[in-house]
Structures are given as structure tokens and as C-alpha cells.
Design a protein around this motif. Structure first.
Motif, PDB file in Angstrom:
ATOM      1  N   GLY A  44      31.598  26.813  32.413  1.00 47.08           N
ATOM      2  CA  GLY A  44      32.867  27.497  32.580  1.00 47.08           C
ATOM      3  C   GLY A  44      33.230  27.581  34.054  1.00 47.08           C
ATOM      4  O   GLY A  44      32.958  26.664  34.832  1.00 47.08           O
ATOM      5  N   THR A  45      33.822  28.686  34.440  1.00 51.89           N
ATOM      6  CA  THR A  45      34.191  28.921  35.839  1.00 51.89           C
ATOM      7  C   THR A  45      33.504  30.201  36.306  1.00 51.89           C
ATOM      8  O   THR A  45      32.809  30.862  35.542  1.00 51.89           O
ATOM      9  N   ARG A  46      33.748  30.569  37.535  1.00 50.62           N
ATOM     10  CA  ARG A  46      33.166  31.810  38.046  1.00 50.62           C
ATOM     11  C   ARG A  46      33.730  33.032  37.319  1.00 50.62           C
ATOM     12  O   ARG A  46      33.070  34.052  37.201  1.00 50.62           O
ATOM     13  N   GLU A  47      34.955  32.894  36.831  1.00 51.91           N
ATOM     14  CA  GLU A  47      35.631  34.027  36.211  1.00 51.91           C
ATOM     15  C   GLU A  47      35.389  34.136  34.711  1.00 51.91           C
ATOM     16  O   GLU A  47      35.524  35.216  34.139  1.00 51.91           O
ATOM     17  N   GLU A  48      35.081  33.016  34.055  1.00 52.87           N
ATOM     18  CA  GLU A  48      34.953  33.070  32.594  1.00 52.87           C
ATOM     19  C   GLU A  48      33.877  32.111  32.099  1.00 52.87           C
ATOM     20  O   GLU A  48      33.573  31.109  32.739  1.00 52.87           O
TER      21      GLU A  48
END
Length: 231
Positions: A44-48
Motif C-alpha cells: 500500500g502507501t504510508r497512509e493506507e
């Protein structure tokens, strides 16, 4: 099935509930579309989490039907999907399409209208434009060649019998089956469909190559103009 929230990253999920581990334990058929997409995306990403990214991907395209036709440009407009992830998704979609279209080396035999529809259904049912396809058969009703003759609205002035039967003669075909899709999903034959069919029947009689059927492909359903009495 595990559904991730934006505050839970995949590393925080119990190992046995992660998509890869669930696939290994249960098999791919037991995983949701979200989980399968998450495996392809990888991260995913750092946020999700990857699970949230996967669900957002599916929701963006309103399900798999439109997702399988996505372009690299469309995929990379989604936050968290760059060219690397986009290319991986496109490769997976293309493999799926080719597997659906694959037939063994033994030539496919058409005995009924359903046989013909099954042969082309997955390829044609999701097309956004009308495609006019011809299946060329030998004396044993085996498919020896398949060709898209034209793309666009069916019209008798566009569907030239000479193009179809020239290819049939070239392939030494004993008979042909024509098919086209209705992007609306409704396979009900139009008057133009009937007119084109009768024109091809008459042309085939003159050169001794029979039109066995004209199939109209909808969304997981079809109409046979032979069964409807137009041949």
C-alpha cells in the motif's frame, strides 16, 4: 474475510489473515476480489494498507467489468498506483483474457448454437463497440479460423458478403458462423441483423458455402438467428 481499515497496515494483521497466507492455505478461489488485487499490488502507501488501496481500485472502476479494460493512464491516476503496479495489473488482466480464449490443440467443434456462443462469449460480451466476427469451419464443423471482419454498427452496406466468403474460400471452409455483439447486453436481433443474415445466406448458397448460424452476443446470453427461424 479480513477487511482492512486505513489505520491498520498489513504488517499489523495476524499472519494467517493476510491475503497471501490465506491463498496458500485456502486456495485462490476462496479469496475476495479485494484480496486478489491486494496480492497483485503487493504493498500500500504510508497512509493506507494494501487492502484499502485494493478496495479503492475496485471501487474506482465500479467492479471488475470495467477494471479489466483499464489503461495504464487510468490506473496511474489512482493515488498509490504508479507505473510499476499499473504494468503488473495490466499483465495480469491480459493473461486472464488469453486464458479465457485458449482452446486445446484439438480443433473446437461446434454442434449447437450454444457451442458457438461459448467459444466467443467471454471475449465479446464486454466489448464497448459492435464487433462482427466470422468462424470458418471444415466439413467436421471444426473451427479452422476466426476473424473479426469489421468494428462498428451492423449495417448491410458495410458487411460485404464478398469479404466474408473470399476469406472462406481462401481457408477452404465448408461453412461459416457469423457473430456480433450488442454492447447493451441485450442479444435480441434487430431488423438490420435479420437483413444481414438473409443476405449472407443467399450469397453462401451461390458459392456453396453454408451460413450455419448468426449469433448475437449479449451479456452472458445470446440469440441464434437459426433457432429463431431466420436461416
Amino acid at each position: 474475510m479480513f477487511v482492512a481499515s486505513t489505520s491498520i497496515m498489513i504488517k499489523d494483521v495476524p499472519r494467517e489473515d493476510r491475503p497471501r497466507e490465506r491463498l496458500l492455505k485456502l486456495g485462490p478461489g476462496q479469496l475476495s476480489n479485494q484480496e486478489l488485487c491486494a496480492i497483485l499490488l503487493g504493498s500500500g502507501t504510508r497512509e493506507e494498507s494494501v487492502m484499502v488501496l485494493a478496495q479503492r481500485l475496485i471501487s474506482h472502476f465500479e467492479g471488475l467489468h470495467l477494471l479489466k479494460e483499464a489503461t495504464i493512464e487510468e490506473l496511474t491516476t489512482i493515488k498509490g498506483i504508479g507505473p510499476a503496479k499499473g504494468v503488473l495489473l495490466l499483465a495480469a488482466f491480459e493473461l486472464g483474457k488469453r486464458m479465457n480464449q485458449y482452446t486445446p490443440n484439438d480443433r473446437y467443434v461446434i454442434r449447437t448454437p450454444k457451442d458457438g456462443a461459448d467459444y466467443i462469449m467471454e471475449e465479446m460480451r464486454g466489448l464497448n463497440q459492435e464487433h462482427f466476427v466470422v468462424l470458418f469451419l471444415n466439413t467436421k464443423n471444426q473451427i479452422i479460423h476466426r476473424q473479426t471482419i469489421f468494428i462498428g454498427s451492423l449495417n448491410a452496406s458495410i458487411v460485404h458478403p464478398r469479404e466474408i466468403f473470399r476469406e472462406a474460400v481462401k481457408r477452404s471452409a465448408a461453412s461459416i458462423i457469423c457473430a456480433h455483439n450488442h454492447p447493451s447486453g441485450d442479444p435480441s436481433p434487430s431488423q438490420e441483423d435479420i437483413h444481414v443474415t438473409r443476405r449472407l445466406v443467399e450469397s453462401g448458397k451461390m458459392i456453396g458455402i453454408e451460413l450455419l448460424d448468426h449469433l448475437v452476443i449479449g451479456d452472458r446470453k445470446f440469440a441464434s438467428l437459426k433457432e429463431k427461424g431466420y436461416l
